[in-house]
Design a protein around this motif. Structure first.
Motif, mmCIF file in Angstrom:
data_model
loop_
_atom_site.group_PDB
_atom_site.id
_atom_site.type_symbol
_atom_site.label_atom_id
_atom_site.label_comp_id
_atom_site.label_asym_id
_atom_site.label_seq_id
_atom_site.Cartn_x
_atom_site.Cartn_y
_atom_site.Cartn_z
ATOM 1 N N ASN A 36 0.636 -1.306 -0.333
ATOM 2 C CA ASN A 36 -0.269 -0.581 -0.037
ATOM 3 C C ASN A 36 0.733 1.209 -0.399
ATOM 4 O OD1 ASN A 36 -2.616 -0.649 0.182
ATOM 5 N ND2 ASN A 36 -2.967 -0.810 2.300
ATOM 6 N N GLY A 37 0.537 1.898 -0.928
ATOM 7 C CA GLY A 37 1.036 3.107 -0.711
ATOM 8 C C GLY A 37 2.145 3.567 -1.598
ATOM 9 N N GLY A 39 3.275 3.222 -4.250
ATOM 10 C CA GLY A 39 3.727 3.902 -5.359
ATOM 11 C C GLY A 39 2.873 3.455 -6.522
ATOM 12 N N LYS A 40 1.976 2.520 -7.055
ATOM 13 C CA LYS A 40 1.880 1.705 -8.141
ATOM 14 C C LYS A 40 0.921 2.354 -9.011
ATOM 15 C CE LYS A 40 0.139 -1.953 -5.679
ATOM 16 N NZ LYS A 40 -0.025 -1.006 -3.995
ATOM 17 N N SER A 41 -0.251 2.976 -8.363
ATOM 18 C CA SER A 41 -0.853 3.674 -9.069
ATOM 19 C C SER A 41 -0.350 5.018 -9.536
ATOM 20 C CB SER A 41 -2.185 4.469 -8.385
ATOM 21 O OG SER A 41 -3.035 3.121 -7.591
ATOM 22 N N THR A 42 0.765 5.751 -9.068
ATOM 23 C CA THR A 42 1.672 6.666 -9.768
ATOM 24 C C THR A 42 1.608 6.582 -10.792
ATOM 25 O OG1 THR A 42 1.565 7.954 -7.229
ATOM 26 C CG2 THR A 42 2.852 8.315 -8.887
#
Ligand code: ATP
Length: 234
Positions: A36-37, A39-42
């Motif tokens: 979580n967090g 940076g995958k989506s980023t």
């Protein structure tokens, strides 16, 4: 080839990605795993131009995607299915799919696009006139993927598609991902469920907080001590 080199992204001065480099060749399935967090989506959002202008380069073959706006990036053949799915719940299944054609004005192509999606997802054909909000979570995920496929992308970016799905539906989803890939679409699959992702992908990257901490073939990553410790509790 889709290549990201030395990518850095900050939100309000706080770095979410620092010097990240990855590549996805045509026809590959590559996974990006991370907590979580991390940076995958980023990273996915940066590829389609949805984050503040970043350092580093993002290229599709020789084309610099950072010079383009999101609609142009999509027209180059890259589609993102966000974690939030972004289905319009009050619209019918068919109308949600139609939105996937927003950037394509070649009418002759439209019929073909629906047929392609319906042959991959026959349930969507059965429910084409149904209001999308009445679909199950799994069906909504298929709809989100179907909409992204309407563009016939060369690259499909999937952000945690298994989120909220039962093990049975997740297996079905992985089969669909393989089928999409066999039709020639390269896939960058973001997942927290590392074992599943490494089952379907041939290669992977592990994102720590904002940086790539491991990369290798799925086989190598499945045996990697750090990956085993963090993701498999071994
Ligand atoms: P998750 O699995 O929870 O979705 P992730 O690996 O996809 O996580 P990101 O969503 O890319 O991670 O977030 C990376 C970091 O950037 C996090 O610290 C997050 O709080 C921050 N972040 C993400 N989007 C924004 C935003 N729009 N504004 C400010 N900070 C953001």
């Amino acid at each position: 080839m889709l290549t990201v080199k030395g990518l850095s992204v900050s939100y309000d001065g706080i770095k979410a990605l620092n010097d990240v480099s990855i590549g996805v060749a045509p026809g590959e399935i590559v996974t990006l795993i991370g907590a979580n967090g991390a940076g995958k989506s980023t990273l996915l959002r940066a590829i389609v131009g949805l984050v503040p202008k970043a350092g580093g380069t993002i290229k599709l073959y020789e084309k610099d995607l950072q010079q383009l706006k999101t609609p142009e990036i999509i027209k180059q053949g890259i589609s993102l299915v966000p974690e939030t799915k972004d289905i319009f719940l009050s619209l019918t299944v068919k109308d949600n799919l139609k939105l996937g054609l927003f950037f394509n004005d070649n009418k002759a192509y439209h019929k073909d696009a629906y047929e392609g999606v319906f042959s991959l997802f026959p349930r969507l054909k059965e429910k084409e006139k149904q209001i999308s909000g009445t679909l199950s979570g799994g069906q909504q995920q298929m709809l989100a993927i179907g909409r992204a496929l309407m563009q016939k992308p060369k690259y499909l970016l999937l952000d945690e598609p298994s989120l909220g799905l039962s093990p049975k539906l997740t297996n079905e989803l992985l089969e669909k991902i393989s089928a999409i890939n066999k039709e020639g679409t390269a896939i960058l699959l973001v997942e927290q469920r590392a074992k599943l992702a490494l089952k379907v992908a041939s290669r992977g990257y592990v994102l720590g907080i904002g940086t790539i901490v491991r990369q290798g073939s799925s086989k190598e990553l499945l045996q990697d001590e750090l990956v085993k410790k963090i993701y498999f509790g071994a």
